[in-house]
Design a protein around this motif. Structure first.
Motif, PDB file in Angstrom:
ATOM      1  N   ILE A 104       3.641  37.321  30.193  1.00 43.13           N
ATOM      2  CA  ILE A 104       4.401  38.954  31.007  1.00 43.13           C
ATOM      3  C   ILE A 104       4.547  37.680  32.570  1.00 43.13           C
ATOM      4  CG2 ILE A 104       3.384  40.502  32.008  1.00 43.13           C
ATOM      5  CD1 ILE A 104       4.517  40.411  29.254  1.00 43.13           C
ATOM      6  N   VAL A 105       3.052  37.473  32.497  1.00 41.96           N
ATOM      7  CA  VAL A 105       3.329  36.745  33.823  1.00 41.96           C
ATOM      8  C   VAL A 105       4.650  35.886  34.340  1.00 41.96           C
ATOM      9  CG1 VAL A 105       2.127  35.146  35.820  1.00 41.96           C
ATOM     10  CG2 VAL A 105       0.845  36.657  34.677  1.00 41.96           C
ATOM     11  N   ASP A 107       7.026  36.199  32.807  1.00 40.35           N
ATOM     12  CA  ASP A 107       8.589  36.812  32.826  1.00 40.35           C
ATOM     13  C   ASP A 107       8.727  37.415  33.678  1.00 40.35           C
ATOM     14  OD1 ASP A 107       9.491  36.233  30.377  1.00 40.35           O
ATOM     15  OD2 ASP A 107       8.564  38.192  29.250  1.00 40.35           O
ATOM     16  N   TRP A 108       7.266  37.512  35.192  1.00 36.03           N
ATOM     17  CA  TRP A 108       7.871  38.183  36.341  1.00 36.03           C
ATOM     18  C   TRP A 108       8.700  37.720  37.190  1.00 36.03           C
ATOM     19  CZ3 TRP A 108       8.775  42.886  38.871  1.00 36.03           C
ATOM     20  CH2 TRP A 108       8.401  43.201  39.626  1.00 36.03           C
ATOM     21  N   THR A 111      11.608  36.972  36.856  1.00 37.92           N
ATOM     22  CA  THR A 111      12.472  37.993  37.708  1.00 37.92           C
ATOM     23  C   THR A 111      12.759  37.630  39.014  1.00 37.92           C
ATOM     24  OG1 THR A 111      12.037  39.302  35.360  1.00 37.92           O
ATOM     25  CG2 THR A 111      12.814  40.665  37.792  1.00 37.92           C
ATOM     26  N   VAL A 112      11.218  37.464  39.548  1.00 37.29           N
ATOM     27  CA  VAL A 112      11.151  37.967  40.986  1.00 37.29           C
ATOM     28  C   VAL A 112      12.587  36.310  41.579  1.00 37.29           C
ATOM     29  CG1 VAL A 112      10.132  37.138  42.730  1.00 37.29           C
ATOM     30  CG2 VAL A 112       8.658  39.117  41.671  1.00 37.29           C
ATOM     31  N   VAL A 134      15.155  43.981  40.905  1.00 34.49           N
ATOM     32  CA  VAL A 134      14.021  43.248  40.241  1.00 34.49           C
ATOM     33  C   VAL A 134      13.183  44.310  39.890  1.00 34.49           C
ATOM     34  CG1 VAL A 134      11.855  41.917  40.870  1.00 34.49           C
ATOM     35  CG2 VAL A 134      13.766  41.041  41.620  1.00 34.49           C
ATOM     36  N   TYR A 137      13.791  46.297  36.208  1.00 33.88           N
ATOM     37  CA  TYR A 137      13.365  45.454  35.741  1.00 33.88           C
ATOM     38  C   TYR A 137      12.170  45.571  35.352  1.00 33.88           C
ATOM     39  CZ  TYR A 137      13.511  41.749  32.200  1.00 33.88           C
ATOM     40  OH  TYR A 137      13.703  40.595  31.000  1.00 33.88           O
ATOM     41  N   GLY A 138      11.232  45.455  36.401  1.00 30.12           N
ATOM     42  CA  GLY A 138      10.197  45.410  36.415  1.00 30.12           C
ATOM     43  C   GLY A 138       9.326  47.120  35.891  1.00 30.12           C
ATOM     44  N   MET A 141       8.980  46.324  32.372  1.00 28.69           N
ATOM     45  CA  MET A 141       7.949  45.356  31.613  1.00 28.69           C
ATOM     46  C   MET A 141       6.710  46.776  31.407  1.00 28.69           C
ATOM     47  SD  MET A 141       8.736  41.626  33.376  1.00 28.69           S
ATOM     48  CE  MET A 141       7.461  41.231  33.025  1.00 28.69           C
TER      49      MET A 141
END
Length: 221
Positions: A104-105, A107-108, A111-112, A134, A137-138, A141
């Motif tokens: 998860i971390v 992926d974030w 994305t950033v 962003v 998409y966040g 998530m």
């Protein structure tokens, strides 16, 4: 190529490309050298995101043809992101909660980086679209993690679309931008609109799941 179903027993996939994707992953996993660990594959996935970020920056400051690096970056990102957990299962070295948290971390962070790259590529009056991409998409998530909390079932797909389909769509958008400069603005706008409505629908479904669990817990009291 055949699908190794044991590799994917921990999650249900509904995305369009799930069958060929799982067959390809099943083919790749036994061929990954032992020296490459699951954490190493996670790092490779992050490297893919950095390549995408660099492609936007280089295209902005030097030549638009540097955007051709982005599809390669998305493949590298897919390779690392898709195989890190599967290789751990294959080698019987899976760490469920460690892997979940790391995934998860990363992926974030990825994305950033992609959103920041787009932000730096476009003209200043359109920079907000990078932020919206962003943020939306966040939101998706967050819905995914809350769904897992409520149902105890983890899925990374939103119906027929999953991370792989999103990568393919973004690759096509970037290639179209190379061929017809300026089209990325319209494409990202349409993606943001689609994500907004998909997230609205998924949020409503999430609330319904929450109501169902509340009712079930009250019944069991």
């Amino acid at each position: 190529m055949k699908t190794n179903k044991k590799l994917f027993a921990d999650r249900k996939r509904t995305n369009i490309l799930s069958v060929p994707e799982q067959k390809f992953i099943s083919y790749l996993v036994p061929r990954i050298p032992q020296s490459i660990t699951s954490d190493g594959l996670t790092a490779i996935g992050l490297l893919g995101s950095l390549i995408i970020f660099a492609s936007f920056v280089l295209a902005n400051y030097f030549n638009i043809n540097y955007l051709w690096l982005a599809p390669f970056g998305f493949f590298v990102q897919w390779f690392g992101d898709s195989l890190d957990g599967r290789i751990a299962y294959y080698r019987n070295k899976s760490r469920k909660w460690y892997g979940f948290a790391l995934d998860i971390v990363m992926d974030w962070i990825s994305t950033v980086f992609i959103g920041l790259g787009f932000h730096l590529y476009v003209e200043s009056e359109y920079e907000i679209m990078g932020f919206l991409l962003v943020a939306l998409y966040g939101w998706a998530m967050i819905i995914s993690q809350l769904r897992y909390k409520i149902t105890d079932k983890y899925t990374i797909d939103a119906g027929l679309l999953g991370p792989t389909e999103v990568r393919v769509i973004l690759c096509l958008v970037i290639i179209l931008e190379i061929l017809i400069p300026g089209t990325i603005l319209y494409a990202v706008f349409l993606i943001c609109v689609a994500l907004f409505f998909i997230n609205l629908v998924d949020t409503k479904k999430l609330m319904d799941l929450g109501d169902e669990r509340d009712a079930a817990e009250k019944t069991n009291l």
